[in-house]
Design a protein around this motif. Structure first.
Motif, PDB file in Angstrom:
ATOM      1  N   LYS A 216      45.719  38.696  33.586  1.00 46.34           N
ATOM      2  CA  LYS A 216      46.617  39.471  34.014  1.00 46.34           C
ATOM      3  C   LYS A 216      47.162  38.742  35.207  1.00 46.34           C
ATOM      4  CE  LYS A 216      41.931  42.071  33.767  1.00 46.34           C
ATOM      5  NZ  LYS A 216      40.637  42.336  34.081  1.00 46.34           N
ATOM      6  N   GLN A 217      46.911  37.289  35.487  1.00 45.50           N
ATOM      7  CA  GLN A 217      47.858  36.933  36.923  1.00 45.50           C
ATOM      8  C   GLN A 217      50.133  37.076  36.445  1.00 45.50           C
ATOM      9  OE1 GLN A 217      46.107  33.344  37.629  1.00 45.50           O
ATOM     10  NE2 GLN A 217      45.433  33.987  39.736  1.00 45.50           N
TER      11      GLN A 217
ATOM     12  N   THR B 289      50.827  39.051  34.026  1.00 43.22           N
ATOM     13  CA  THR B 289      51.500  40.147  33.951  1.00 43.22           C
ATOM     14  C   THR B 289      51.868  40.371  35.129  1.00 43.22           C
ATOM     15  OG1 THR B 289      50.555  40.600  32.081  1.00 43.22           O
ATOM     16  CG2 THR B 289      50.618  42.831  32.920  1.00 43.22           C
ATOM     17  N   THR B 290      51.308  40.688  35.867  1.00 48.57           N
ATOM     18  CA  THR B 290      51.450  40.797  37.464  1.00 48.57           C
ATOM     19  C   THR B 290      52.382  40.013  38.043  1.00 48.57           C
ATOM     20  OG1 THR B 290      48.955  40.965  38.795  1.00 48.57           O
ATOM     21  CG2 THR B 290      50.998  40.933  40.014  1.00 48.57           C
TER      22      THR B 290
ATOM     23  N   GLU C  53      41.752  35.728  29.731  1.00 48.29           N
ATOM     24  CA  GLU C  53      42.467  37.764  30.492  1.00 48.29           C
ATOM     25  C   GLU C  53      42.311  37.470  31.713  1.00 48.29           C
ATOM     26  OE1 GLU C  53      37.806  39.267  29.286  1.00 48.29           O
ATOM     27  OE2 GLU C  53      39.356  39.553  27.551  1.00 48.29           O
ATOM     28  N   MET C  54      42.281  36.823  32.340  1.00 51.37           N
ATOM     29  CA  MET C  54      42.115  36.361  34.153  1.00 51.37           C
ATOM     30  C   MET C  54      43.328  35.753  34.399  1.00 51.37           C
ATOM     31  SD  MET C  54      38.737  35.787  36.305  1.00 51.37           S
ATOM     32  CE  MET C  54      39.277  35.078  37.438  1.00 51.37           C
TER      33      MET C  54
END
Length: 181
Positions: free
Chosen positions: A113-114, A116-117, A109-110
């Motif tokens: 997120k990276q 997606t950023t 998940e982390m």
């Protein structure tokens, strides 16, 4: 006779002035040699200016080619910089000695997120149509037409989302479309 002599004397200064003017006129105009040398000097100046302008044009063209070459070579630099932390996170996840399902899920998940950023930072946008949206052949690729209660030519299911970079399609969304009734 004296009248005639008086007229000759009075006309003589006029004749002398005309003769002096005639002599002065040719000396006011430059000689052909002077004109030729002046024209050659002008030609040399113009040739020098032309050669300088030509060299400047070549330098500008060469610099522009170098700039384009560098732009092509380093175009993905920003994206690559954003992707390095994602790779680091994936490598760290593989180094964990005793991973649990929860720790793996949290790490994924982390990392997502990276990722997606990184996508947002580099204007990489998802193409994710919803069921019932009109099929857009510029953004969607229908791989099947299925019977549906929906209007014909609309998206029934999304099999794989697509992506756009700014306003350019990178990969179309793969969808199934509703068949005509």
């Amino acid at each position: 006779m004296q009248d005639q002599e008086n007229q000759d004397v009075s006309n003589q200064p006029e004749a002398d002035a005309a003769a002096q003017a005639a002599q002065a006129a040719p000396s006011a105009e430059p000689s052909l040699e002077e004109q030729l040398s002046a024209t050659e000097a002008k030609l040399a100046d113009m040739h020098d200016a032309f050669m300088r302008a030509k060299a400047d044009g070549e330098n500008i063209r060469r610099r522009a080619q170098e700039d384009v070459s560098k732009a092509h070579k380093f175009a993905i630099e920003s994206f690559a910089e954003a992707m390095v932390p994602v790779r680091d996170s994936l490598e760290m996840a593989l180094k964990v000695e005793a991973p649990t399902v929860d720790s793996i899920k949290e790490g994924v998940e982390m990392t997502l997120k990276q990722l997606t950023t990184a996508f947002e930072k580099n204007r990489l946008v998802e193409v994710m149509p919803q069921a019932g949206d009109k099929l857009d052949p510029n953004k969607h690729q229908a791989v099947a037409v299925v019977p549906s209660e929906q209007e014909a030519g609309t998206v029934v299911t999304v099999l794989q989302k697509g992506y756009m970079i700014a306003d350019r399609l990178l990969r179309p969304a793969i969808v199934t479309a509703a068949a005509p009734k």
